[in-house]
Write a protein that holds these residues in place. Structure first.
Motif, PDB file in Angstrom:
ATOM      1  N   CYS A   1       1.223  -0.979  -0.059  1.00 31.84           N
ATOM      2  CA  CYS A   1      -0.279  -0.456  -0.004  1.00 31.84           C
ATOM      3  C   CYS A   1       1.006   1.276  -0.070  1.00 31.84           C
TER       4      CYS A   1
ATOM      5  N   ILE B   1       1.692   1.418  -3.492  1.00 32.72           N
ATOM      6  CA  ILE B   1       0.876   1.929  -4.765  1.00 32.72           C
ATOM      7  C   ILE B   1       0.575   3.947  -4.332  1.00 32.72           C
ATOM      8  N   GLU B   2       0.611   3.813  -2.870  1.00 29.12           N
ATOM      9  CA  GLU B   2       0.467   5.450  -2.333  1.00 29.12           C
ATOM     10  C   GLU B   2       1.352   6.639  -3.038  1.00 29.12           C
TER      11      GLU B   2
ATOM     12  N   VAL C   1       0.122   7.292  -6.681  1.00 26.51           N
ATOM     13  CA  VAL C   1      -0.925   7.857  -6.917  1.00 26.51           C
ATOM     14  C   VAL C   1      -0.822   9.240  -6.117  1.00 26.51           C
TER      15      VAL C   1
ATOM     16  N   ILE D   1      -3.865   2.191 -11.563  1.00 26.37           N
ATOM     17  CA  ILE D   1      -3.653   1.728 -10.267  1.00 26.37           C
ATOM     18  C   ILE D   1      -5.248   2.429  -9.535  1.00 26.37           C
ATOM     19  N   CYS D   2      -5.835   2.969  -9.738  1.00 25.25           N
ATOM     20  CA  CYS D   2      -7.263   3.564  -9.551  1.00 25.25           C
ATOM     21  C   CYS D   2      -7.968   3.145  -9.920  1.00 25.25           C
TER      22      CYS D   2
ATOM     23  N   LEU E   1      -8.540  -0.136  -7.383  1.00 25.19           N
ATOM     24  CA  LEU E   1      -8.638   0.080  -6.326  1.00 25.19           C
ATOM     25  C   LEU E   1     -10.626   0.403  -6.605  1.00 25.19           C
TER      26      LEU E   1
ATOM     27  N   LEU F   1      -4.050   1.054   3.693  1.00 32.21           N
ATOM     28  CA  LEU F   1      -4.295   2.439   2.233  1.00 32.21           C
ATOM     29  C   LEU F   1      -3.968   3.915   2.819  1.00 32.21           C
TER      30      LEU F   1
ATOM     31  N   CYS G   1      -4.642   7.429  -2.115  1.00 30.67           N
ATOM     32  CA  CYS G   1      -5.479   5.645  -2.442  1.00 30.67           C
ATOM     33  C   CYS G   1      -6.685   5.790  -1.616  1.00 30.67           C
ATOM     34  N   LYS G   2      -7.029   6.207  -0.305  1.00 27.48           N
ATOM     35  CA  LYS G   2      -8.139   5.592   0.393  1.00 27.48           C
ATOM     36  C   LYS G   2      -9.315   7.084  -0.225  1.00 27.48           C
TER      37      LYS G   2
ATOM     38  N   TYR H   1     -10.135   6.095  -2.999  1.00 31.81           N
ATOM     39  CA  TYR H   1     -11.295   3.508  -3.435  1.00 31.81           C
ATOM     40  C   TYR H   1     -12.490   4.277  -2.784  1.00 31.81           C
TER      41      TYR H   1
END
Length: 68
Positions: free
Chosen positions: A14, A17-18, A21, A35-36, A40, A56, A60-61, A64
């Motif tokens: 995570c 990927i963070e 993003v 990724i998004c 996600l 996340l 990302c959160k 998401y």
């Protein structure tokens, strides 16, 4: 096998990927977009997403959460 993943591995994944993003606030990176939209968005609200959600990062959160 996501349920068997070690929490440290989930955290590292995570974080990775963070970084991608969060580094693309203008949505120009094809990798960040993938990724998004291809990851996600698809796991949001699923059991897999619930397993990853605590790990996340902020960017990302934020994405998401729009798909819950």
């Amino acid at each position: 096998n996501y349920a068997n993943f070690d929490p440290n591995l989930l955290e590292k994944f995570c974080c990775a990927i963070e970084e991608v993003v969060a580094s693309d606030p203008n949505d120009k990176s094809e990798v960040a977009n993938a990724i998004c939209t291809s990851f996600l968005e698809l796991i949001a609200g699923d059991v897999e997403g619930k397993r990853l959600e605590p790990y996340l990062g902020k960017a990302c959160k934020e994405f998401y959460s729009h798909w819950l």
